[in-house]
Design an enzyme around this catalytic site. Structure first.
Site, PDB file in Angstrom:
ATOM      1  N   HIS A 121       0.839  -1.200   0.000  1.00 33.93           N
ATOM      2  CA  HIS A 121       0.000   0.000   0.000  1.00 33.93           C
ATOM      3  C   HIS A 121       0.880   1.259   0.000  1.00 33.93           C
ATOM      4  CE1 HIS A 121      -3.726   2.248   1.202  1.00 33.93           C
ATOM      5  NE2 HIS A 121      -2.816   3.067   1.713  1.00 33.93           N
ATOM      6  N   GLU A 122       1.833   1.301   0.922  1.00 40.41           N
ATOM      7  CA  GLU A 122       2.699   2.482   1.017  1.00 40.41           C
ATOM      8  C   GLU A 122       3.629   2.586  -0.192  1.00 40.41           C
ATOM      9  OE1 GLU A 122       1.932   4.661   3.157  1.00 40.41           O
ATOM     10  OE2 GLU A 122       0.622   3.378   4.366  1.00 40.41           O
ATOM     11  N   HIS A 125       1.815   4.481  -2.899  1.00 37.71           N
ATOM     12  CA  HIS A 125       1.869   5.941  -2.731  1.00 37.71           C
ATOM     13  C   HIS A 125       3.244   6.465  -3.143  1.00 37.71           C
ATOM     14  CE1 HIS A 125      -1.932   6.425  -0.691  1.00 37.71           C
ATOM     15  NE2 HIS A 125      -1.587   5.713   0.365  1.00 37.71           N
ATOM     16  N   ASP A 197      -7.547   7.767   2.420  1.00 39.89           N
ATOM     17  CA  ASP A 197      -6.974   8.249   1.158  1.00 39.89           C
ATOM     18  C   ASP A 197      -8.075   8.701   0.213  1.00 39.89           C
ATOM     19  OD1 ASP A 197      -4.442   7.453   1.966  1.00 39.89           O
ATOM     20  OD2 ASP A 197      -4.571   5.513   0.949  1.00 39.89           O
TER      21      ASP A 197
HETATM   22 ZN    ZN Z   1      -2.832   5.057   1.963  1.00 42.02          ZN
END
Ligand code: ZN
Length: 337
Positions: A121-122, A125, A197
């Site tokens: 997930h990170e 980003h 988000d």
């Molecule tokens: Zn996130």
């Protein structure tokens, strides 16, 4: 992402007519103001040679005076705990992480699946932020849980940016969507962790349409904000447009978010191997700085894991300013946007 300027009202009754006539809005200090405040608070503290208050000031946008005092205090405590005579830049960096993101939750047991999911997930980003030139520069990525957040991607705002060009705003929406896309592609799931988000990306898109005139609807402001000095009125936005305009606004907002989603998805799909490299490095080291992320994306080596005395990986903390941009990351700071 720009914060809502809505003041936190503890008790709405305080705002009833006759209680207080005026609301005085005190601006947060700008970068020079923060440097001066830091100078005052560090006067009686022995600082290391590497400490540059101007760099700390640059890395702490949206900090109020009290937050800066707290930051100095935490940095001094960290140095004292390690029996050091002077407070160094790394102490300030660690203090900032603590002030912004809460204490590291070392005790929380995280399953391997959860950890893997957070890493991807990170990484999503971070990759999309690194690949879009107009995005706010990356600062570091971590999968160390803090507060409510399992992981965090932090950015380094240049100066006190609070508003965006259209290109920058679009970039931030794509960066915000990237976490969810990584969840879908690499973990085959839609997690609730991305809800923040999505909410923030949507909020930014709505601002672009309704406040900043950055859509097909043109340079109009929709939904007047009640920011009157006289109180006793609702602080809510009130609608000053028709039902058909409301539908157009929704369409524009949806289109902006979808565009960001598609853009981020294309970037992630084009860089699957880079995603795996970043996520694996995160699983191994827990923290990566912007330079390491860049090297990993390019397929370069980032060197061996440094270990501390207890054999645990030592995260590479670099003494430079950084702040999570309110709007993209999960987790709560002292100044939630
Ligand atoms: Zn996130």
């Amino acid at each position: 992402m720009a914060a809502t300027n809505r003041p936190d009202v503890l008790d709405p009754a305080l705002l009833r007519p006759g209680r207080f006539d005026r609301r005085v809005v005190v601006d947060l200090p700008d970068v020079r103001g923060r440097e001066s405040i830091l100078k005052v608070h560090t006067k009686k503290i022995p600082l290391g040679d590497d400490v540059e208050l101007s760099v700390i000031a640059r890395g702490t946008p949206r900090f109020a005076g009290a937050d800066l005092a707290n930051l100095v205090n935490e940095a001094a405590l960290i140095a004292a705990r390690q029996n050091r005579k002077v407070v160094t830049m790394i102490d300030f960096e660690m203090a900032k992480d603590k002030v912004l993101m809460g204490v590291e939750r070392k005790s929380r047991v995280i399953s391997d699946d959860e950890k893997k999911h957070t890493a991807f997930h990170e990484a999503g980003h971070a990759l999309v932020a690194a690949k879009i030139p107009q995005a706010v520069p990356l600062h570091k990525v971590t999968i160390i849980p803090r507060g409510m957040a399992l992981g965090l991607t932090m950015f380094l705002p240049e100066g006190d940016q609070v508003d965006y060009t259209k290109e920058q705003a679009e970039a931030q929406i794509a960066v915000g969507m990237a976490g969810r896309i990584a969840d879908e592609i690499f973990c085959n799931m839609k997690s609730a962790g991305a809800s923040n988000d999505i909410e923030r990306a949507t909020e930014l898109a709505r601002k672009m349409v309704c406040e900043w005139g950055m859509s097909e609807l043109g340079p109009l402001s929709f939904g007047k904000k009640d920011e009157q000095i006289f109180l006793g009125r609702e602080i809510n936005t009130h609608r000053d447009y028709s039902e058909s305009t409301a539908m157009k606004i929704d369409d524009e907002v949806r289109a902006l978010v979808q565009k960001g989603y598609d853009r981020a998805r294309a970037i992630i799909e084009d860089h699957r191997e880079a995603m795996v490299r970043v996520a694996e490095a995160l699983l191994e080291r827990e923290v990566l700085d912007a330079n390491q992320v860049r090297l990993l994306i390019e397929g370069e080596s980032i060197g061996p894991v440094r270990t501390s005395g207890d054999g645990k990986p030592q995260p590479a903390v670099r003494p430079e300013g950084g702040l999570r941009v309110p709007g993209l990351m999960e987790g709560a700071g002292p100044q939630p946007a």
